[in-house]
Design a protein around this motif. Structure first.
Motif, PDB file in Angstrom:
ATOM      1  N   UNK A 199       0.820  -1.190  -0.125  1.00  0.00           N
ATOM      2  CA  UNK A 199       0.006   0.082   0.051  1.00  0.00           C
ATOM      3  C   UNK A 199       0.799   1.192   0.061  1.00  0.00           C
ATOM      4  N   UNK A 200       1.815   1.117   0.870  1.00  0.00           N
ATOM      5  CA  UNK A 200       2.723   2.690   0.951  1.00  0.00           C
ATOM      6  C   UNK A 200       3.969   2.577   0.331  1.00  0.00           C
ATOM      7  N   UNK A 201       4.383   1.210  -0.358  1.00  0.00           N
ATOM      8  CA  UNK A 201       5.757   0.933  -0.816  1.00  0.00           C
ATOM      9  C   UNK A 201       6.783   1.460  -0.172  1.00  0.00           C
ATOM     10  N   UNK A 202       6.679   1.343   1.197  1.00  0.00           N
ATOM     11  CA  UNK A 202       7.671   1.513   2.110  1.00  0.00           C
ATOM     12  C   UNK A 202       8.276   0.266   2.333  1.00  0.00           C
ATOM     13  N   UNK A 203       9.740   0.549   2.575  1.00  0.00           N
ATOM     14  CA  UNK A 203      10.631  -0.743   2.945  1.00  0.00           C
ATOM     15  C   UNK A 203      10.255  -1.335   4.264  1.00  0.00           C
ATOM     16  N   UNK A 204       9.901  -2.538   4.334  1.00  0.00           N
ATOM     17  CA  UNK A 204       9.490  -3.304   5.313  1.00  0.00           C
ATOM     18  C   UNK A 204      10.604  -3.849   6.086  1.00  0.00           C
ATOM     19  N   UNK A 205      11.295  -4.721   5.414  1.00  0.00           N
ATOM     20  CA  UNK A 205      12.380  -5.245   5.874  1.00  0.00           C
ATOM     21  C   UNK A 205      12.885  -6.776   4.657  1.00  0.00           C
ATOM     22  N   UNK A 206      13.332  -7.690   5.225  1.00  0.00           N
ATOM     23  CA  UNK A 206      13.857  -8.656   4.316  1.00  0.00           C
ATOM     24  C   UNK A 206      13.493 -10.052   4.564  1.00  0.00           C
ATOM     25  N   UNK A 207      13.307 -10.987   3.621  1.00  0.00           N
ATOM     26  CA  UNK A 207      13.316 -12.474   4.026  1.00  0.00           C
ATOM     27  C   UNK A 207      15.000 -12.772   3.847  1.00  0.00           C
ATOM     28  N   UNK A 208      15.131 -13.420   5.154  1.00  0.00           N
ATOM     29  CA  UNK A 208      16.467 -14.200   5.006  1.00  0.00           C
ATOM     30  C   UNK A 208      16.570 -15.758   4.605  1.00  0.00           C
ATOM     31  N   UNK A 209      17.072 -15.935   3.492  1.00  0.00           N
ATOM     32  CA  UNK A 209      17.016 -17.313   3.320  1.00  0.00           C
ATOM     33  C   UNK A 209      18.355 -18.013   3.317  1.00  0.00           C
ATOM     34  N   UNK A 210      18.632 -19.203   3.896  1.00  0.00           N
ATOM     35  CA  UNK A 210      19.846 -19.987   3.814  1.00  0.00           C
ATOM     36  C   UNK A 210      19.875 -21.276   3.336  1.00  0.00           C
ATOM     37  N   UNK A 211      20.544 -21.404   2.017  1.00  0.00           N
ATOM     38  CA  UNK A 211      20.505 -22.520   1.113  1.00  0.00           C
ATOM     39  C   UNK A 211      21.747 -23.436   1.759  1.00  0.00           C
ATOM     40  N   UNK A 212      21.361 -24.752   1.713  1.00  0.00           N
ATOM     41  CA  UNK A 212      22.321 -25.717   2.222  1.00  0.00           C
ATOM     42  C   UNK A 212      23.272 -26.075   1.008  1.00  0.00           C
TER      43      UNK A 212
END
Length: 647
Positions: free
Chosen positions: A174-187
């Motif tokens: 809605x606001x196009x404001x930065x929310x954060x990130x999703x951190x993904x760890x691949x083995x």
């Protein structure tokens, strides 16, 4: 340059050529072998490069597939920024089933991890601020600008092993404001297994490094860090935030020889031996040819007879030996020089020596005699022999051999003088003896007993034969000395022939031979009647003498432009080819033994030739052994207008 020096230089040149060919073939063989090895290496490297590129693409595809699966969760968070832990766990469990290479997924609003799945074993990650170490300011700025996932790694995991971290930025819908990130760890271990890297690693030198320098051992995170790399192939794996390089090469290094080296090098060796052997063989032939040429030109220069080489078409002198130059000086620079000959009295020979005409009709000729002027313009008797050599690739030439027969003529003249003297001395007593024997044989002085009469008759016939021989010898001597008078008048040729036939019919009848008169040209010829009869009678006599019983002798004419040829053909045994050079010489007979079937002195044809020369004509013949012979007398036609009308 002397001939010896030329031969030495030629020999050195041949050996230099041999060595050049040998060195050239060895060099070419080495180049071909090196090219074959290089091509084989290039093919092997290309094959390996293709496999490594496929491996790199497969690994990158696994990373992207796993990351793309998490993008679905990012879309949900962008719509529901206040997502709770239960909702997150439900979504994350679905993603884990779709992406088996994932190690964990964490939600990090404002870069601080608040939720993580699975929680067991990852409790220490809760509350971790990614902006304080895991993400650099540059990566954070790149994430803001591109809104793409940023990768980091490999990283050593607290739980053990290595992983690849992917941080996916989330912007509220809605606001196009930065929310954060999703951190993904691949083995990484699971990714290597999915990409089937482990089997490859065991059969070749293989490494994955975060540096482009294979010697940077600290950057290698998979593979042998102590390997002595030579010239590995590489493939790159570029992802936002990180860069990996894959290295590979055979355990024993790249091949240093072509595939099936024994076969390839064996064929090259055989090729070198064949070409070198062929070169030595050809140059050996050249040396032999050079040696033969040296011997030939030595004989050519030192030959006591004159030898000259002429261009057949240009008729110019190409080369001559010393004897030839001494005989003719610089007068015989053209073949035309030999077309105009003289007789022994210094008179031009009608029709010349006919060198070109003879070479047109035959490949060679021999026994042509004539008087030719030397350097001092003195006429010298010369015997000519010629040979025509045709060539498809070079100029056709004529070899001309000239022999000064002055000494032979001198000896012949002395012999003729001796014979003439003896003949003159014998003629008077022989006439008396022949007359007395004639009277006895005809019983003029009284009847003789039968046996005595037979002996007288035999003696009379032999005395007449001896008288004819002496007359022939005297005729030859007169002709040779130019003392025989010739009174030339124009006569119809058919009339002359008919008179000769009538004279010879009794002789032909005695031998059971028929004279057949064919077509006769109605032309006038300028001859001495008595001498012409003598020449024709000589030819008719020979034709009758050498014909079998009940055979036929043909006499006819052939008209040419300005000339008429009187031909006399017999059907006897013919004349052997080897006798052609001697047939018009004095005392020449095909069968010279004392058992020959036909008698004669061997002077008739020699006399005939001299008679025809004095009447501006020629005599010649053609014969096929076993099929008879055709002799002809050729004379210029007195009535030229009529001669043209007959052609």
């Amino acid at each position: 340059m002397r001939p010896g020096n030329r031969d030495t230089h030629f020999f050195v040149l041949i050996w230099a050529f041999r060595l050049v060919i040998l060195v050239l073939m060895i060099t070419v063989s080495l180049l071909l072998d090196a090219t074959s090895t290089s091509r084989h290496q290039s093919d092997i490297r290309q094959q390996w490069q293709t496999e490594l590129d496929e491996l790199s693409l497969g690994l990158q595809s696994i990373i992207i597939q796993n990351t793309q699966t998490v993008w679905g969760l990012a879309a949900n968070v962008a719509v529901e920024p206040d997502i709770d832990n239960d909702r997150f766990r439900d979504l994350a469990s679905v993603i884990f089933r779709l992406a088996p290479q994932l190690r964990n997924i964490g939600l990090a609003p404002d870069f601080v991890i608040r939720h993580i799945y699975p929680l067991e074993g990852n409790e220490a990650a809760l509350g971790l601020d990614l902006s304080l170490g895991s993400l650099s300011p540059t990566q954070i700025e790149q994430m803001y600008d591109t809104r793409q996932a940023i990768y980091s790694g490999p990283i050593n995991l607290v739980q053990g092993g290595q992983g690849l971290a992917a941080r996916i930025p989330i912007f509220e819908r809605d606001s196009d404001a930065f929310w954060g990130v999703i951190s993904v760890i691949l083995d990484l271990k699971r990714m290597y297994e999915a990409a089937e890297i482990s089997p490859i690693w065991g059969t070749r030198r293989f490494a994955i490094s975060s540096s482009d320098d294979v010697q940077d051992q600290e950057a290698v995170f998979l593979g042998d860090t102590t390997a002595d790399w030579q010239a590995p192939i590489t493939a790159t794996l570029n992802m936002p935030g990180t860069h990996w390089t894959l290295f590979a090469e055979p355990m024993q290094g790249w091949p240093d020889q072509p595939e099936a080296p024994l076969l390839t090098r064996g064929l090259l060796l055989i090729l070198v031996l064949l070409i070198t052997g062929a070169t030595f063989w050809l140059t050996r032939l050249m040396l032999k040819d050079r040696e033969m040429q040296r011997r030939f030109w030595g004989l050519f220069e030192q030959a006591p007879i004159g030898i000259a080489l002429y261009s057949r078409h240009r008729k110019t002198l190409l080369r001559s030996n010393r004897a030839f130059d001494q005989s003719f000086g610089n007068q015989a620079i053209s073949l035309q020089y030999f077309e105009h000959g003289f007789d022994q009295h210094g008179q031009p020979i009608p029709g010349g020596l006919g060198i070109e005409r003879r070479l047109q009709d035959n490949v060679s000729f021999s026994g042509v005699e004539g008087y030719l002027p030397g350097p001092d313009q003195t006429l010298k008797p010369i015997m000519l022999q010629g040979l025509r050599l045709e060539s498809h690739n070079s100029e056709s030439v004529v070899w001309l051999i000239t022999e000064d027969i002055s000494e032979l003529k001198k000896a012949d003249r002395l012999k003729n003088e001796f014979i003439s003297t003896v003949s003159h001395e014998l003629r008077t007593p022989l006439t008396s003896i022949s007359g007395a024997l004639g009277l006895l044989a005809n019983n003029t002085v009284g009847q003789l007993p039968e046996k005595a009469s037979k002996l007288a008759d035999i003696a009379y016939r032999n005395s007449r034969q001896l008288a004819r021989l002496i007359n022939d010898l005297l005729d030859v001597e007169k002709l040779a000395a130019g003392k025989m008078p010739f009174v030339l008048h124009e006569y119809p040729l058919p009339q002359l022939i008919q008179e000769c036939v009538e004279n010879m019919e009794p002789y032909a009848g005695d031998r059971a031979v028929r004279i057949n008169v064919g077509q006769l040209a109605s032309v006038q010829v300028e001859v001495d009647q008595h001498r012409f009869h003598q020449a024709v009678n000589n030819l008719l006599s020979n034709a009758i003498k050498f014909s079998p019983r009940d055979a036929r002798v043909d006499i006819f004419t052939e008209a040419h432009e300005g000339w008429v040829r009187l031909c006399i053909r017999d059907h006897g045994e013919g004349i052997a080819p080897e006798f052609r050079d001697h047939i018009f010489q004095k005392f020449s007979q095909a069968d010279a033994s004392d058992r020959r079937a036909s008698g004669g002195t061997g002077l008739g044809l020699a006399i005939t030739r001299e008679l025809m020369l004095n009447m501006k004509g020629t005599v010649d013949y053609a014969s096929t052994p076993g099929e008879g012979a055709v002799f002809w007398l050729e004379l210029p036609v007195a009535d030229t207008a009529m001669a043209h009308a007959l052609v």
